[in-house]
Design a protein around this motif. Structure first.
Motif, PDB file in Angstrom:
ATOM      1  N   TYR A  23       0.809  -1.211   0.000  1.00 27.22           N
ATOM      2  CA  TYR A  23       0.000   0.000   0.000  1.00 27.22           C
ATOM      3  C   TYR A  23       0.849   1.270   0.000  1.00 27.22           C
ATOM      4  O   TYR A  23       0.431   2.294  -0.545  1.00 27.22           O
ATOM      5  CB  TYR A  23      -0.977  -0.014   1.175  1.00 27.22           C
ATOM      6  N   GLY A  24       2.034   1.197   0.572  1.00 27.71           N
ATOM      7  CA  GLY A  24       2.934   2.345   0.518  1.00 27.71           C
ATOM      8  C   GLY A  24       3.358   2.665  -0.903  1.00 27.71           C
ATOM      9  O   GLY A  24       3.353   3.821  -1.328  1.00 27.71           O
ATOM     10  N   VAL A  25       3.703   1.621  -1.656  1.00 25.95           N
ATOM     11  CA  VAL A  25       4.107   1.818  -3.054  1.00 25.95           C
ATOM     12  C   VAL A  25       2.910   2.278  -3.887  1.00 25.95           C
ATOM     13  O   VAL A  25       3.043   3.160  -4.741  1.00 25.95           O
ATOM     14  CB  VAL A  25       4.739   0.530  -3.622  1.00 25.95           C
ATOM     15  N   LEU A  26       1.742   1.702  -3.640  1.00 28.77           N
ATOM     16  CA  LEU A  26       0.546   2.127  -4.378  1.00 28.77           C
ATOM     17  C   LEU A  26       0.210   3.594  -4.090  1.00 28.77           C
ATOM     18  O   LEU A  26      -0.110   4.357  -5.008  1.00 28.77           O
ATOM     19  CB  LEU A  26      -0.648   1.243  -4.028  1.00 28.77           C
ATOM     20  N   LEU A  27       0.287   3.994  -2.830  1.00 27.24           N
ATOM     21  CA  LEU A  27       0.009   5.381  -2.467  1.00 27.24           C
ATOM     22  C   LEU A  27       1.025   6.321  -3.110  1.00 27.24           C
ATOM     23  O   LEU A  27       0.656   7.335  -3.714  1.00 27.24           O
ATOM     24  CB  LEU A  27       0.024   5.549  -0.944  1.00 27.24           C
ATOM     25  N   ALA A  28       2.302   5.975  -2.998  1.00 27.81           N
ATOM     26  CA  ALA A  28       3.350   6.819  -3.575  1.00 27.81           C
ATOM     27  C   ALA A  28       3.189   6.934  -5.091  1.00 27.81           C
ATOM     28  O   ALA A  28       3.284   8.033  -5.656  1.00 27.81           O
ATOM     29  CB  ALA A  28       4.730   6.259  -3.229  1.00 27.81           C
ATOM     30  N   SER A  29       2.910   5.821  -5.743  1.00 23.15           N
ATOM     31  CA  SER A  29       2.731   5.832  -7.200  1.00 23.15           C
ATOM     32  C   SER A  29       1.522   6.673  -7.595  1.00 23.15           C
ATOM     33  O   SER A  29       1.564   7.403  -8.589  1.00 23.15           O
ATOM     34  CB  SER A  29       2.554   4.405  -7.729  1.00 23.15           C
ATOM     35  N   SER A  30       0.458   6.575  -6.822  1.00 24.84           N
ATOM     36  CA  SER A  30      -0.743   7.354  -7.110  1.00 24.84           C
ATOM     37  C   SER A  30      -0.477   8.855  -6.968  1.00 24.84           C
ATOM     38  O   SER A  30      -0.937   9.655  -7.795  1.00 24.84           O
ATOM     39  CB  SER A  30      -1.887   6.948  -6.177  1.00 24.84           C
ATOM     40  N   VAL A  31       0.268   9.222  -5.940  1.00 22.16           N
ATOM     41  CA  VAL A  31       0.588  10.640  -5.732  1.00 22.16           C
ATOM     42  C   VAL A  31       1.470  11.152  -6.867  1.00 22.16           C
ATOM     43  O   VAL A  31       1.228  12.238  -7.417  1.00 22.16           O
ATOM     44  CB  VAL A  31       1.251  10.867  -4.349  1.00 22.16           C
ATOM     45  N   VAL A  32       2.479  10.369  -7.266  1.00 27.78           N
ATOM     46  CA  VAL A  32       3.348  10.772  -8.383  1.00 27.78           C
ATOM     47  C   VAL A  32       2.539  10.880  -9.675  1.00 27.78           C
ATOM     48  O   VAL A  32       2.692  11.844 -10.435  1.00 27.78           O
ATOM     49  CB  VAL A  32       4.530   9.790  -8.553  1.00 27.78           C
ATOM     50  N   LEU A  33       1.671   9.907  -9.924  1.00 28.82           N
ATOM     51  CA  LEU A  33       0.843   9.936 -11.135  1.00 28.82           C
ATOM     52  C   LEU A  33      -0.064  11.168 -11.140  1.00 28.82           C
ATOM     53  O   LEU A  33      -0.162  11.870 -12.149  1.00 28.82           O
ATOM     54  CB  LEU A  33       0.007   8.660 -11.232  1.00 28.82           C
ATOM     55  N   PHE A  34      -0.698  11.453 -10.005  1.00 28.08           N
ATOM     56  CA  PHE A  34      -1.571  12.618  -9.898  1.00 28.08           C
ATOM     57  C   PHE A  34      -0.796  13.903 -10.172  1.00 28.08           C
ATOM     58  O   PHE A  34      -1.219  14.749 -10.963  1.00 28.08           O
ATOM     59  CB  PHE A  34      -2.221  12.646  -8.506  1.00 28.08           C
ATOM     60  N   GLY A  35       0.350  14.044  -9.529  1.00 22.83           N
ATOM     61  CA  GLY A  35       1.184  15.228  -9.748  1.00 22.83           C
ATOM     62  C   GLY A  35       1.686  15.317 -11.174  1.00 22.83           C
ATOM     63  O   GLY A  35       1.732  16.404 -11.764  1.00 22.83           O
ATOM     64  N   GLY A  36       2.047  14.169 -11.747  1.00 24.50           N
ATOM     65  CA  GLY A  36       2.524  14.151 -13.129  1.00 24.50           C
ATOM     66  C   GLY A  36       1.447  14.556 -14.120  1.00 24.50           C
ATOM     67  O   GLY A  36       1.708  15.304 -15.072  1.00 24.50           O
TER      68      GLY A  36
END
Length: 127
Positions: A23-36
């Motif tokens: 879930y940490g990797v999923l959360l981090a990836s989601s935040v990066v994707l959103f910002g990107g």
């Protein structure tokens, strides 16, 4: 009964650690994707100038600066926050493992995990 209880406890710790990483990797990836995505919406048609090098802005040189930038809605700040979350995920795993070993009173693993956690903290402070 005690051995069976210990195996159950160890299995629960393994599941919690696995979920923490997942879930940490999923959360981090989601935040990066959103910002990107936000970044591309506003800057996607700009032509980069590769002849001029610009270093990282001062706002992104500390976790506090990244958090402030992300909370103020800056797109690069959101991307940087996602990257910080990605870095923090395995560190949180080591810290959680330390707590689990303390709970199990496993001195060998407590010492080893403390060494690893200390190394991670020193590398972040010194780096």
């Amino acid at each position: 009964m005690s051995q069976n209880r210990r195996n159950l406890s160890e299995r629960q710790v393994e599941l919690l650690v696995g979920n923490l990483l997942r879930y940490g990797v999923l959360l981090a990836s989601s935040v990066v994707l959103f910002g990107g995505v936000l970044y591309l919406i506003y800057h996607g048609k700009e032509t980069p100038n590769y002849q001029i090098f610009r270093g990282e802005p001062p706002a992104f040189r500390s976790p506090e600066g990244v958090a402030t930038s992300a909370l103020s809605g800056r797109r690069r700040g959101i991307i940087q926050l996602g990257l910080l979350l990605l870095i923090a995920t395995p560190v949180a795993r080591v810290a959680f493992s330390l707590l689990a070993f303390i709970r199990q009173r496993d001195i060998t693993y407590i010492i080893l995990t403390l060494i690893v956690l200390t190394g991670l903290i020193i590398s972040f402070i010194g780096g």
